[in-house]
Design a protein around this motif. Structure first.
Motif, PDB file in Angstrom:
ATOM      1  N   HIS A  62      56.914  46.692  49.890  1.00 10.16           N
ATOM      2  CA  HIS A  62      57.914  46.142  49.141  1.00 10.16           C
ATOM      3  C   HIS A  62      57.513  45.401  47.841  1.00 10.16           C
ATOM      4  O   HIS A  62      58.056  44.475  46.971  1.00 10.16           O
ATOM      5  N   LEU A  63      55.808  45.496  47.663  1.00 10.14           N
ATOM      6  CA  LEU A  63      55.308  44.783  46.581  1.00 10.14           C
ATOM      7  C   LEU A  63      56.076  45.292  45.160  1.00 10.14           C
ATOM      8  O   LEU A  63      56.069  46.353  44.886  1.00 10.14           O
ATOM      9  N   GLY A  64      56.069  44.381  44.338  1.00 11.09           N
ATOM     10  CA  GLY A  64      56.881  44.618  42.941  1.00 11.09           C
ATOM     11  C   GLY A  64      55.927  45.903  42.201  1.00 11.09           C
ATOM     12  O   GLY A  64      54.744  45.686  42.265  1.00 11.09           O
ATOM     13  N   ASP A  65      56.601  46.618  41.741  1.00 11.23           N
ATOM     14  CA  ASP A  65      55.858  47.794  40.826  1.00 11.23           C
ATOM     15  C   ASP A  65      55.053  47.192  39.690  1.00 11.23           C
ATOM     16  O   ASP A  65      54.045  48.217  39.299  1.00 11.23           O
ATOM     17  N   GLU A  66      55.330  45.978  39.221  1.00 14.45           N
ATOM     18  CA  GLU A  66      54.578  45.507  38.340  1.00 14.45           C
ATOM     19  C   GLU A  66      53.120  45.130  38.676  1.00 14.45           C
ATOM     20  O   GLU A  66      52.297  44.793  37.849  1.00 14.45           O
ATOM     21  N   VAL A  67      53.140  44.939  39.977  1.00 13.86           N
ATOM     22  CA  VAL A  67      51.718  44.615  40.526  1.00 13.86           C
ATOM     23  C   VAL A  67      50.812  45.887  40.610  1.00 13.86           C
ATOM     24  O   VAL A  67      51.153  46.642  41.571  1.00 13.86           O
ATOM     25  N   LYS A  68      49.890  45.913  39.789  1.00 13.00           N
ATOM     26  CA  LYS A  68      48.714  47.094  39.805  1.00 13.00           C
ATOM     27  C   LYS A  68      47.458  46.352  39.946  1.00 13.00           C
ATOM     28  O   LYS A  68      46.850  46.023  39.053  1.00 13.00           O
ATOM     29  N   PRO A  69      46.952  46.446  41.284  1.00 14.37           N
ATOM     30  CA  PRO A  69      45.699  45.469  41.360  1.00 14.37           C
ATOM     31  C   PRO A  69      44.550  46.557  41.049  1.00 14.37           C
ATOM     32  O   PRO A  69      44.706  47.929  40.832  1.00 14.37           O
ATOM     33  N   TYR A 112      45.711  52.740  48.036  1.00 15.09           N
ATOM     34  CA  TYR A 112      45.683  53.743  46.942  1.00 15.09           C
ATOM     35  C   TYR A 112      46.533  54.116  46.027  1.00 15.09           C
ATOM     36  O   TYR A 112      46.210  54.117  44.622  1.00 15.09           O
ATOM     37  N   HIS A 113      47.767  54.080  46.423  1.00 17.32           N
ATOM     38  CA  HIS A 113      48.934  54.167  45.731  1.00 17.32           C
ATOM     39  C   HIS A 113      49.089  53.247  44.810  1.00 17.32           C
ATOM     40  O   HIS A 113      49.644  53.417  43.531  1.00 17.32           O
ATOM     41  N   ARG A 114      48.674  51.756  44.991  1.00 13.90           N
ATOM     42  CA  ARG A 114      48.866  50.724  44.422  1.00 13.90           C
ATOM     43  C   ARG A 114      47.861  50.402  43.168  1.00 13.90           C
ATOM     44  O   ARG A 114      48.073  49.909  42.179  1.00 13.90           O
ATOM     45  N   LEU A 115      46.618  50.765  43.443  1.00 14.84           N
ATOM     46  CA  LEU A 115      45.280  50.613  42.767  1.00 14.84           C
ATOM     47  C   LEU A 115      45.677  51.248  41.449  1.00 14.84           C
ATOM     48  O   LEU A 115      46.220  52.118  41.109  1.00 14.84           O
ATOM     49  N   ARG A 116      45.165  50.487  40.171  1.00 13.11           N
ATOM     50  CA  ARG A 116      44.980  51.313  39.023  1.00 13.11           C
ATOM     51  C   ARG A 116      43.931  52.028  39.216  1.00 13.11           C
ATOM     52  O   ARG A 116      43.073  52.024  39.790  1.00 13.11           O
ATOM     53  N   PRO A 117      43.913  53.221  38.351  1.00 10.35           N
ATOM     54  CA  PRO A 117      42.977  54.041  37.842  1.00 10.35           C
ATOM     55  C   PRO A 117      41.800  53.493  37.984  1.00 10.35           C
ATOM     56  O   PRO A 117      41.539  52.654  37.018  1.00 10.35           O
TER      57      PRO A 117
END
Length: 389
Positions: free
Chosen positions: A301-308, A336-341
């Motif tokens: 449920h981490l916000g979509d704006e958080v891209k570590p 994997y899904h959340r990390l920035r490229p």
């Protein structure tokens, strides 16, 4: 995996949370069954009930299926327990309007007339729970505690008597017993927080009672702290943060970063927040706080704006009494899904757990950053062309 719960004429379909987790574990155990069986045998009427440590809602669901308006206060430290309970209520067509939620730091209301409890793995946490119950329960309130037979001994019964009231254990059934404690109505003092220094990093740490590594730096975290990656990282996630030590050190190493602390344990998130504040890690010149705290099931449920661009992770390999690697799998996939490229996941774990195999399957790469006789630190990079799987 069995999903059909059947005891004392109660039939339910129960699953762990998340329901699609990669494990063959079921959502309840024989101690849950024994508690429900015991209530039926004593013909327990509907009453204001506190349910404590109900892993995925088996006890709450069983009570509600027998009496739709059975008033229940649910105490849990685990977000997966809360989410699992709600899922199982919906899966069985039950309304959860009869439920009220408590975290493991809150006192139950004075109106409680019955307590159903599962014995937790962490006995310091169990003592803390007994002490909190002692501050709310009226004399002669029954407390029924379900546990494996092998976990029950004279010392445990003496501990319950000392912190809540006299306790006796039932005969064994399916290798479990029900402990009956009758609250004596005498309030006990809650334990004082213990703080301890991590001198080499100029940090002071404190833990609440259900947080791993109660009064020292665990050796897995120590090797991680000595081997944080070099570079500039703007958004960091301490996934499975515990007391927050990795995220605190990350803020020292990357002072401009926004640091997000995530854990399934509410006590862990509270400890991490307290430690962040105690060590004064927010930059006073920044307009907004740089520490962010999330009680959550991994990164669900981490916000979509958080891209570590960096995720630090010291995964647990157990959930309650069960030894399992599905939590690590979910952590790695969520990272994997959340990390920035181009972002990095850094993991510490026991060498025998074979996390490098999982990371290579997910990220298509994995390197060893450091190792000792017991632990290994692994790094995996999300490809700049990485697409969600």
């Amino acid at each position: 995996m069995t999903t059909q719960f059947s005891v004392a004429d109660i039939e339910l379909s129960l699953s762990r949370y998340p329901a699609n987790q990669v494990s063959n574990l079921q959502a309840w155990d024989a101690a849950d069954e024994h508690l429900i069986k015991h209530l039926k045998e004593i013909e327990q009427p509907k009453a204001n009930t506190a349910v404590v440590n109900d892993s995925f809602g088996a006890l709450c669901t069983a009570l509600t299926s027998s009496e739709a308006d059975w008033p229940i206060w649910v105490e849990t430290d685990a977000k997966t327990s809360q989410l699992g309970t709600l899922h199982n209520f919906s899966a069985n067509g039950l309304s959860y309007t009869n439920l009220a939620w408590l975290n493991s730091r809150e006192l139950p209301p004075k109106c409680i007339a019955l307590v159903l409890m599962k014995l937790p793995k962490n006995l310091n946490y169990f003592v803390h729970q007994l002490q909190r119950l002692s501050q709310s329960l009226a004399p002669d309130t029954p407390v029924y505690i379900g546990a494996k037979t092998k976990a029950i001994n004279k010392t445990l019964l003496e501990t319950i008597t000392k912190h809540l009231g006299p306790a006796t254990a039932s005969l064994a059934w399916k290798k479990t017993r029900v402990i009956t404690c009758i609250a004596d109505g005498k309030p006990r003092a809650l334990p004082k927080e213990v703080s301890w220094p991590v001198k080499e990093f100029n940090l002071t740490i404190s833990n609440l009672s259900n947080v791993f590594a109660a009064n020292k730096l665990d050796i897995g975290a120590r090797i991680m702290l000595d081997n944080l990656p070099e570079g500039q990282f703007d958004t960091i996630v301490d996934l499975g943060c515990g007391n927050g030590i990795l995220g605190l050190r990350a803020k020292q190493c990357y002072p401009n970063a926004q640091v997000h602390f995530v854990d399934d344990s509410e006590m862990a998130i509270t400890s991490a927040k307290q430690n962040w504040q105690a060590n004064k890690l927010d930059d006073p010149e920044q307009p907004q706080p740089q520490g962010h705290f999330h009680w959550d099931d991994c990164l669900t449920h981490l916000g979509d704006e958080v891209k570590p661009d960096l995720v630090l992770c010291n995964p647990p390999f157990h959930q309650g009494e069960a030894i399992t690697d599905h939590i690590a799998w979910q952590m790695f996939l969520d990272a994997y899904h959340r990390l920035r490229p181009g972002g990095m996941l850094q993991v510490v774990g026991n060498r025998h757990l074979g996390y490098h195999v999982k990371l290579k399957r997910i990220f298509k790469n994995c390197t060893t950053a450091a190792a000792n006789g017991k632990f290994v630190i692994l790094r995996a990079i999300k490809s700049p062309q990485g697409a969600d799987k």
